[in-house]
Design a protein around this motif. Structure first.
Motif, PDB file in Angstrom:
ATOM      1  N   ILE A 179       0.854  -1.291  -0.100  1.00  0.00           N
ATOM      2  CA  ILE A 179      -0.127  -0.071   0.147  1.00  0.00           C
ATOM      3  C   ILE A 179       1.089   1.267  -0.139  1.00  0.00           C
ATOM      4  O   ILE A 179       0.781   2.261  -1.039  1.00  0.00           O
ATOM      5  N   LEU A 232      -0.782   9.198   5.312  1.00  0.00           N
ATOM      6  CA  LEU A 232      -1.772   8.118   5.290  1.00  0.00           C
ATOM      7  C   LEU A 232      -1.374   7.580   6.719  1.00  0.00           C
ATOM      8  O   LEU A 232      -2.401   6.988   7.378  1.00  0.00           O
ATOM      9  N   TYR A 256       1.541   6.563  -6.759  1.00  0.00           N
ATOM     10  CA  TYR A 256       0.353   7.411  -7.463  1.00  0.00           C
ATOM     11  C   TYR A 256       0.544   9.027  -6.739  1.00  0.00           C
ATOM     12  O   TYR A 256       0.152   9.942  -7.445  1.00  0.00           O
ATOM     13  N   ALA A 257       1.072   9.117  -5.628  1.00  0.00           N
ATOM     14  CA  ALA A 257       1.371  10.597  -5.140  1.00  0.00           C
ATOM     15  C   ALA A 257       2.301  11.179  -6.063  1.00  0.00           C
ATOM     16  O   ALA A 257       1.906  12.432  -6.378  1.00  0.00           O
ATOM     17  N   VAL A 268       2.454  12.556   1.857  1.00  0.00           N
ATOM     18  CA  VAL A 268       1.241  11.538   1.339  1.00  0.00           C
ATOM     19  C   VAL A 268       1.361  10.394   2.528  1.00  0.00           C
ATOM     20  O   VAL A 268       0.690   9.781   3.213  1.00  0.00           O
ATOM     21  N   ALA A 269       2.699   9.722   2.319  1.00  0.00           N
ATOM     22  CA  ALA A 269       3.090   8.490   2.802  1.00  0.00           C
ATOM     23  C   ALA A 269       2.677   9.036   4.666  1.00  0.00           C
ATOM     24  O   ALA A 269       2.062   8.006   5.323  1.00  0.00           O
ATOM     25  N   ALA A 287       1.166   4.005  -2.850  1.00  0.00           N
ATOM     26  CA  ALA A 287       0.616   5.463  -2.469  1.00  0.00           C
ATOM     27  C   ALA A 287       1.672   6.313  -2.909  1.00  0.00           C
ATOM     28  O   ALA A 287       1.263   7.472  -3.414  1.00  0.00           O
ATOM     29  N   GLU A 288       2.825   5.997  -2.509  1.00  0.00           N
ATOM     30  CA  GLU A 288       4.059   6.758  -2.917  1.00  0.00           C
ATOM     31  C   GLU A 288       4.035   7.191  -4.552  1.00  0.00           C
ATOM     32  O   GLU A 288       4.155   8.171  -5.035  1.00  0.00           O
TER      33      GLU A 288
END
Lengths: 587, 291, 390
Positions: free
Chosen positions: B246, B270, B253-254, B266-267, B250-251
């Motif tokens: 995840i 989250l 897509y960020a 973002v990381a 996330a990274e």
């Protein structure tokens, strides 16, 4: 300007950072947000620190410090709102994430100059740093003996017990967070204005870990800890330099080894090396020092009324449809086999557990989802626990002093300016606590740590702690467990005298013989519901009670209780048969 | 698709580090912050073994594995066991492991210097693979496979084997475990040994994958790994894998949406949100316990 | 008091004693005239040893730069002491990549009577240490600080390291000319002062040359896996990748870029100018364009000798950090000999007058802003070696 002036300044600054960690550690919390807060304060202060004294007389640094502390405190408060309910490692990681978010945010801002950092005017020298440290240390020194300081210690040792002493745990935890934030803000502003430069990367995860290490190495049980930790860790590199140890890998290796040795062999940190009294408070056995306490409500005033109260966990009904009342001066017993729901019921009454059915009023407070244990405690309920919950590292007397939280006054501000009234209030609180400690026979063990007491003494100490709050309703959960016959009898005496003073007593106990002799009324629970209620005589003769105990197979206590019950019932029957003399003299 | 795979592969690296990390936490309830130093040790010793001794990478990995296990036992003996029974064992363990980690790193610097080092280019075949238009290396695929396999094997070990039963008993109640006659010391040591052996091998794979190793690489991954094990649920092995994936996704897509400057925001954001909303993490069945 | 307490108290007192005992009385070296000799230039003879102090990052994050700086400086001092007339006593201290440590190290140097301080390794550290030296009136020669605003700290602060502004415009111009670049992707680590100022220089130079920046991607200096960023860069098929990064990041970045199939030229700044790039990235480094303050391939006699001696002594080729540190000592020697004095004020005056001094970096002049000026160059990696781009 001399060779060690920077070292000495850094010792002071690092100690201030360590105090910021100390402020949360004393309340049992671990926050790694401190350097993030410091950096927020440092960078924002650059926006407000004027070049000239404000209004011609307020020094620019003063503006920065006040602003930085406010930023630190406010940011800590805002951070605290969502994370306050986390504990331990979870709190540490959430705050760590916050710290990193602050760092990334600041790096991406143009006004901070990003990674290239920001220059600050040099406004801090060695004197300013040490004056600031002295003020911070002074604050924590005065805190340690105040009611607030005791509340922090109680929360650190046992949150649940603290809350049942009337301590508003969330508010105190938040207070420690905000204090820590203000101190962190102070550090940030001073640091930047001493080194003349700061970039967001200096306030990294590593820096947070360093601050934590300093606080823990120094020790968190004594207010000089952070300073000692800072002296040790700041002087180590300088010492190695002056000793001529080769620059390079050997130095961090030595520092690491020394740190390891300190942490492994000095459990209380460096501050543990300083010999001092276990407790800051001494026994005050002078009855003249006792304050005038508010009188209890008149005898016979109803203090508890439960209507169809119940609690279910999932589909399991731990307690259901319990109707119960209790008035001042009355002793109400609660018996039943293990798992009957006695402790659940008591937990609901004291606000520890939220009921799922029915309603109840205790000391005028409705038992609802919003009702907190500390509110009920404030209203005058005090309790002991089936599984002893003492503040193990505090002395016996300090435990009882925490118990007196409800009737003592907050002396923190008075202590800061050494008002004589602070001394007087502290002495009064100590007198109340001492009286209760002596009452349960622990006067000679006042300075022993609660965790080092024998089992029986711990039970008695818990009772003394509950009594110290001058309760209207006293709830005792198996107070005689582990006591021998003589001790149990002495306990009964104590409880009778409390009832005679007008205290309402709700007691759970497996010692059926003691209960039958002690209680005015007894309610019997089995499988969460009331199966019998009435005077001890009535209960003893009720066959359903005996059945309930006999039904609880494999429960040694229940079997013993059943035997006692049968014996007492037999005696009672005999007594009714005409041999009236037998009942009292049977044993 | 390429993005997705990038995320998955990045995440599998995080997971590789996190699996050993979370094993110790789940069973012994201790955060071992010397794990980062073990990771660096694995990488640097692996390079030494391959370049200096001319050993093949396939032989180097078992050597590093064994060394990691040994380090794990040392860490347990030195930094954790003496603290057993102390009320402040949690804080103290954090700090003693940091201190020991610093010592390990300085020994590494003494041995190999502070320079960035790497495996020789031919140490591992640089085969490229293609899948649905996305490309990746054989090594990346291997890391993913190893992470998943490790997770499955370790979960099985903990759930089914005799050692695992011992581990779980200790996790639930160390005192009871001792009363039951379990050798708590040996099981703790074994847990640390497994965890560190994996950490050391993770260091080798990581270095092969990014073509750089220095003293600090462990610390660079450590912070992310902390996030991963919380995301997945502290102490949960499948959680470490899923959390890693995840975070990796996330990274990636960020980077493609809010921009790379805010990637770590973002990381950590989250992580923060997960803690606030669901502190036990995605796979954490355990009660959030007090420390 | 238990035995343990006693031990601890004793230990604590020892610690204090040691600190007190070792704290030297303000050094006599600064007595007027102690370091002044007779003669000038090559004939200068100074009796006393001239204390040179250096603060480098020997442990911590920047340790790999600090250690090559230390090596080169020690080698330079040995070489210069052999010349005779003037002898230098070098003290190298570790700032542990921590500004707080660095300030204390500077304090120590100042009170121990150092004639000049070399260092510190990182620019952001220099911003905190150099004001200390400025206040005390001790000259500082930075040998690796490239950020803006260092020499503005005061008139005692000098450096021989070219700023990114001095290197990058010419690199960009050369690359544009060679490859006819029109659109590029810029990547840099935004949490490092050096690489961020490198980025700013790149951005300005690209604008100057009229090159379009399609995308700017940032990463962290501790990052090692750049595939996600590179895939994003690849999508916009740039004519070149422009990268401002330290060499630790440069190697994996270049390797991974080639691995995922980016064939466009990669342009780097000073951070790329290290043998580690070629050694580490191997084939992938081919064609990378590096703007640099030091030409390792230069056939300048001094430079060839330096590389040879360094490689032999330290078992590895020198990087730009080493060359700049070595040149730093050459510059100091010149400044000392100019007035034949190791006094702080005299060295300061001497440094201000350095003009076209031949060093391993080429001919160096210190300008009125106390910054070094010398030829910067654009290199390209060819056949596993740095070669001049032409």
């Amino acid at each position: 300007m001399f060779e060690y002036s920077s070292l000495l300044t850094f010792i002071a600054l690092t100690a201030i950072l360590a105090y910021s960690f100390y402020a949360v550690l004393i309340a049992g919390q671990l926050s790694l947000a401190q350097v993030g807060l410091a950096s927020l304060a440092a960078f924002t202060s650059s926006l407000v620190v004027p070049n000239e004294p404000l209004f011609g007389f307020i020094p620019p640094l003063m503006v920065g410090v006040v602003f930085g502390m406010a930023v630190g405190a406010i940011a800590a408060f805002v951070l605290g709102l969502p994370v306050m309910r986390l504990r331990g490692v979870f709190l540490a990681i959430a705050t760590l994430a916050f710290g990193e978010m602050v760092r990334i945010f600041l790096i991406n801002q143009s006004w901070t100059n990003g990674a290239q950092g920001l220059s600050f005017p040099k406004l801090v020298g060695i004197e300013t740093a040490w004056i600031a440290l002295a003020l911070v240390a002074f604050w924590f020194w005065r805190l340690s003996g105040s009611r607030m300081g005791r509340a922090f210690a109680a929360i650190r040792e046992d949150e649940l017990a603290a809350t049942t002493m009337g301590i508003n745990v969330p508010r105190y935890r938040m207070a420690s967070f905000v204090i820590a934030g203000a101190v962190a803000g102070l550090y940030g502003v001073l640091f930047a204005h001493f080194t003349r430069f700061a970039d967001p990367n200096q306030f990294s995860f590593e820096a947070a870990v360093d601050g934590l290490v300093t606080a823990v190495v120094g020790g968190t049980t004594f207010f000089v800890g952070p300073l000692l930790g800072s002296v040790f860790l700041s002087a180590l590199p300088e010492l190695q330099r002056t000793l001529g140890i080769d620059a390079g890998w050997i130095r961090p290796a030595i520092s690491g080894l020394l740190l390891l040795i300190v942490i492994l062999f000095l459990p209380g940190g460096l501050a543990g090396l300083i010999p001092r009294r276990r407790s800051s408070t001494r026994l005050v056995s002078d009855p003249a020092a006792l304050p005038q306490l508010e009188p209890l409500p008149a005898r016979g005033t109803e203090v508890m009324a439960l209507r169809a109260l119940g609690k279910s966990y999932g589909g399991v009904r731990a307690v259901h449809d319990v109707d119960l009342t209790l008035a001042t001066g009355e002793i109400l017993g609660l018996i039943g086999p293990n798992g009957a729901g006695k402790t659940t019921l008591v937990n609901m009454v004291t606000g520890v557990t939220v009921p799922t059915g029915g309603s109840g009023t205790v000391l005028g407070i409705e038992l609802a989802a919003k009702t907190r244990a500390h509110q009920l405690a404030r209203a005058g309920i005090a309790r002991t626990f089936q599984q002893i919950k003492l503040f193990n590292r505090l002395s016996a007397l300090d435990n009882v002093l925490v118990g007196g939280y409800r009737i003592s006054r907050n002396t923190m501000l008075r202590r800061l300016v050494f008002l004589p009234s602070a001394r007087r209030f502290e002495r009064e609180a100590a007198a109340v606590a001492s009286a209760q400690l002596i009452r349960v026979g622990l006067g000679d063990k006042a300075t022993t740590a609660a965790g080092d007491l024998s089992y029986g003494d711990q039970r008695r100490l818990e009772i003394a702690r509950a009594l110290a709050s001058h309760p209207t309703l006293l709830v005792l959960d198996e107070p005689a467990a582990g006591m021998n016959h003589v001790e149990a009898e002495r306990l009964s005496e104590l409880i009778r005298s409390l009832a005679a003073d007008g205290v309402a007593v709700l007691i759970i106990e497996h010692n059926v013989r003691m209960m039958l002799a002690l209680c005015d009324r007894i309610t019997v629970l089995n499988f969460g519901e009331v199966i019998a209620a009435g005077t001890p005589d009535e209960v003893a003769r009720d066959p359903r009670v005996l059945e309930a105990y006999l039904g609880a197979e494999g429960d040694a206590a229940a079997t013993a209780a059943a035997e006692e019950l049968a014996e007492v019932a037999a005696e009672a029957v005999k007594g009714h048969d005409g041999d009236a003399a037998g009942t009292e003299g049977a044993r | 698709m390429q993005l997705f795979l990038d995320g998955i592969f990045l995440g599998s690296i995080y997971a590789l580090f996190a699996i050993g990390f979370t094993l110790v936490f789940g069973i012994l309830d201790r955060l071992n912050l010397a794990h980062a130093a073990v990771f660096s040790t694995g990488a640097l010793v692996g390079i030494e073994v391959v370049t200096r001794w001319g050993v093949s990478i396939w032989l180097a990995i078992p050597i590093v594995f064994a060394l990691g296990a040994l380090l794990g036992v040392l860490i347990e003996r030195i930094a954790f066991r003496p603290l057993a029974g102390r009320h402040d064992a949690h804080f103290a363990g954090l700090i003693s492991s940091i201190a020991l980690g610093a010592v390990i790193l300085s020994v590494l610097q003494a041995l190999y210097g502070a320079d960035t080092r790497r495996f020789p280019a031919e140490a591992f075949p640089s085969t490229r693979l293609e899948f649905l238009g996305a490309t990746f290396s054989l090594l990346q695929l291997m890391i993913l496979v190893i992470s998943v396999t490790l997770m499955v094997v370790l979960t099985w070990v903990v759930a089914k084997s005799k050692l695992g039963r011992g581990m779980r008993t200790i996790a639930e109640n160390p005192h009871a475990a001792a009363v039951l006659g379990l050798n708590v010391g040996r099981i703790s040591s074994t847990t640390f040994a497994i965890s560190s052996a994996l950490g050391a091998v993770a260091g080798v794979l990581f270095t092969l994958n990014v073509n750089a190793a220095n003293l600090g690489i462990g610390h660079a991954v450590e912070l992310k790994a902390l996030a991963v094990i919380v995301l997945g649920g502290l102490g949960s092995l499948p959680g470490a894998l899923v959390g890693g994936l995840i975070l990796g996704l996330a990274e990636v897509y960020a980077v493609n949406t809010v921009g790379s400057s805010w990637r770590d925001m973002v990381a950590f954001g989250l992580l923060f949100l997960v803690l606030v909303i669901r502190p036990q993490g995605i796979f954490g069945g355990r009660k959030v316990r007090e420390v | 008091m238990s035995a343990r307490h006693l031990t601890a108290v004793a230990g604590g007192s020892l610690l204090l004693l040691a600190l007190a005992a070792c704290s030297p009385t303000p050094s006599g070296d600064t007595e007027a005239g102690g370091l002044v000799g007779a003669g000038t230039g090559a004939d200068c003879v100074i009796e006393a040893e001239i204390p040179i102090a250096a603060a480098f990052s020997l442990t911590g994050g920047a340790a790999q730069y600090g250690s090559s700086q230390k090596n080169a400086l020690e080698m330079a001092v040995d070489d210069l002491n052999e010349v005779g007339g003037v002898t230098y006593a070098l003290t190298v201290e570790d700032d542990a990549t921590d500004p707080q440590q660095a300030i204390q190290v500077f304090d120590g140097f100042i009170s121990d009577g150092a004639s000049i301080i070399v260092g510190p390794t990182l620019s952001n550290t220099a911003k905190q240490t150099d004001p200390v030296a400025q206040e005390a009136g001790v000259p500082v020669l930075g040998v690796s600080n490239t950020a803006a605003g260092i020499t503005e700290i005061g008139d005692y602060i000098f450096r021989d390291s070219l700023t990114e502004d001095a290197v990058i415009p010419q690199t960009v111009a050369a690359a544009v000319e060679k490859y006819g670049l029109e659109k590029v992707v810029v990547m840099y680590s935004n949490d490092d002062a050096f690489t961020e100022s490198g980025y700013q220089a790149f951005a300005a130079a690209l604008e100057e040359e009229g090159v379009e920046v399609i995308e700017t991607l940032t990463f962290s200096k501790t990052d090692t896996d750049f595939r996600a960023l590179l895939d994003k860069a690849k999508q916009s098929s740039p004519d070149a990748l422009v990268v401002s990064a330290l060499v630790e990041a440069a190697v994996p970045l270049v390797t991974q870029a080639r691995e995922i199939g980016i064939d466009a030229p990669i342009i780097g700044g000073n951070g790329f100018n290290s043998p580690a790039l070629i050694e580490g990235a191997g084939e992938a480094a081919e064609g990378v364009i590096v703007g640099a303050a030091w030409n390792s391939a230069s056939d300048n006699e001094q430079n060839v000798a330096f590389i040879e001696a360094y490689t032999e002594r330290f078992d590895g080729a020198p990087d730009q950090f080493a060359a700049q540190a070595y040149a730093g000592m050459q510059i100091i020697d010149e400044a000392v000999r100019a007035n034949c004095s190791g006094e702080r004020e005299d060295i300061k005056a001497g440094l201000g007058e350095i003009t076209d001094l031949p060093t391993v970096l080429g001919d160096v002049t210190i300008n009125e802003n106390r910054d070094a000026e010398h030829e910067a160059l654009v290199q390209v990696v060819e056949d596993g070696k740095f070669a001049l781009l032409d």
